[in-house]
Write a protein that holds these residues in place. Sequence first.
Motif, PDB file in Angstrom:
ATOM      1  N   SER A 167       0.820  -1.219   0.000  1.00  0.00           N
ATOM      2  CA  SER A 167       0.000   0.000   0.000  1.00  0.00           C
ATOM      3  C   SER A 167       0.849   1.263   0.000  1.00  0.00           C
ATOM      4  N   LEU A 170       1.533   2.674  -3.487  1.00  0.00           N
ATOM      5  CA  LEU A 170       0.458   2.723  -4.483  1.00  0.00           C
ATOM      6  C   LEU A 170      -0.348   4.016  -4.487  1.00  0.00           C
ATOM      7  N   TYR A 171       0.122   5.025  -3.796  1.00  0.00           N
ATOM      8  CA  TYR A 171      -0.577   6.321  -3.767  1.00  0.00           C
ATOM      9  C   TYR A 171      -2.034   6.151  -3.358  1.00  0.00           C
ATOM     10  N   LYS A 172      -2.196   5.463  -2.240  1.00  0.00           N
ATOM     11  CA  LYS A 172      -3.533   5.214  -1.696  1.00  0.00           C
ATOM     12  C   LYS A 172      -4.205   6.526  -1.320  1.00  0.00           C
ATOM     13  N   SER A 179      -6.356   3.707  -5.241  1.00  0.00           N
ATOM     14  CA  SER A 179      -5.168   4.509  -5.484  1.00  0.00           C
ATOM     15  C   SER A 179      -5.567   5.697  -6.371  1.00  0.00           C
TER      16      SER A 179
END
Length: 289
Positions: A167, A170-172, A179
């Motif tokens: 996570s 992943l640019y959550k 994302s």
Amino acid sequence: MRLKEIPRVKTISKEDFIENYLKPQKPVVIEQLTSDWEAYDKWSLQYMAEVAGDKTVPLYDDRPVDYKDGFNEPHARMKMAEYVNLLQKEPTNYRIFLYNLMKEVPQLQKDFQWPDIGLRLVKQLPMLFFGGENSRVFMHFDIDYSNILHFHFHGKKRCVILPPDQSKYLYKIPHALISREDIDFDHPDYDKWPALKHAEGYVADLKHGEMLYMPEGYWHYMKYLTPGFSMSLRAFPRKFSNLAKAAYNVLVMRHYDNLMRRWKGQEWIDHKNEQAVVKTHEKLGIKPV
């Protein structure tokens, strides 16, 4: 991203599945789990048009989240027969997402079997997912952290999945399960999204009748390489920590996000998108360009 092929087996015993995949929470593709189902021979887009052609189905495309959108609010509606005709005629971004077609067409319930594979599957009628050639399902993880058995029918579908510990790369989006929607996971721009270079996961191209086991909380990005459809069976998370996260997502996070959308509008969506980049780069020590 560094992706390796998901392991494949033709068949597997319950004991081997539990020991080698369920307990260690590792994905696997089982190629012949559906070979004795009626669905294996019957399920195609044309068959769905024949048995459910008069049903009006909800459709979703790949437009970015808008603060005015309701939870799972469809972008369009169409008769199933019209939709199947569209899928077979030309590429389209319209997808059917989480649709309980088996409730609408009970005869479909006779076409599949509940696998005895070591999971306590939720005996709620399975949802179906449809997509056109090159349509995509954005990178996300499921709100309930379920163990998922994902069956594909008619054509081919690419599945990119990553464990929960990825996570951080992943640019959550904060207070969400996705994302950044403007990331092209087919061709990632590592200059714009440098954290993705560190992400490690798996990839598989599912063909008709094949099943992908996705463990609890796995991120997944799906692309329909041809028109087709899938069915998911689910089992609640076995880990207490994931069960707690699922409860928080359903009882707190979702309602808080909806409240903020109503209060702040698009400003809230924009703020979350910005924070996805800021927080990701801060954690990894990546300096802003």
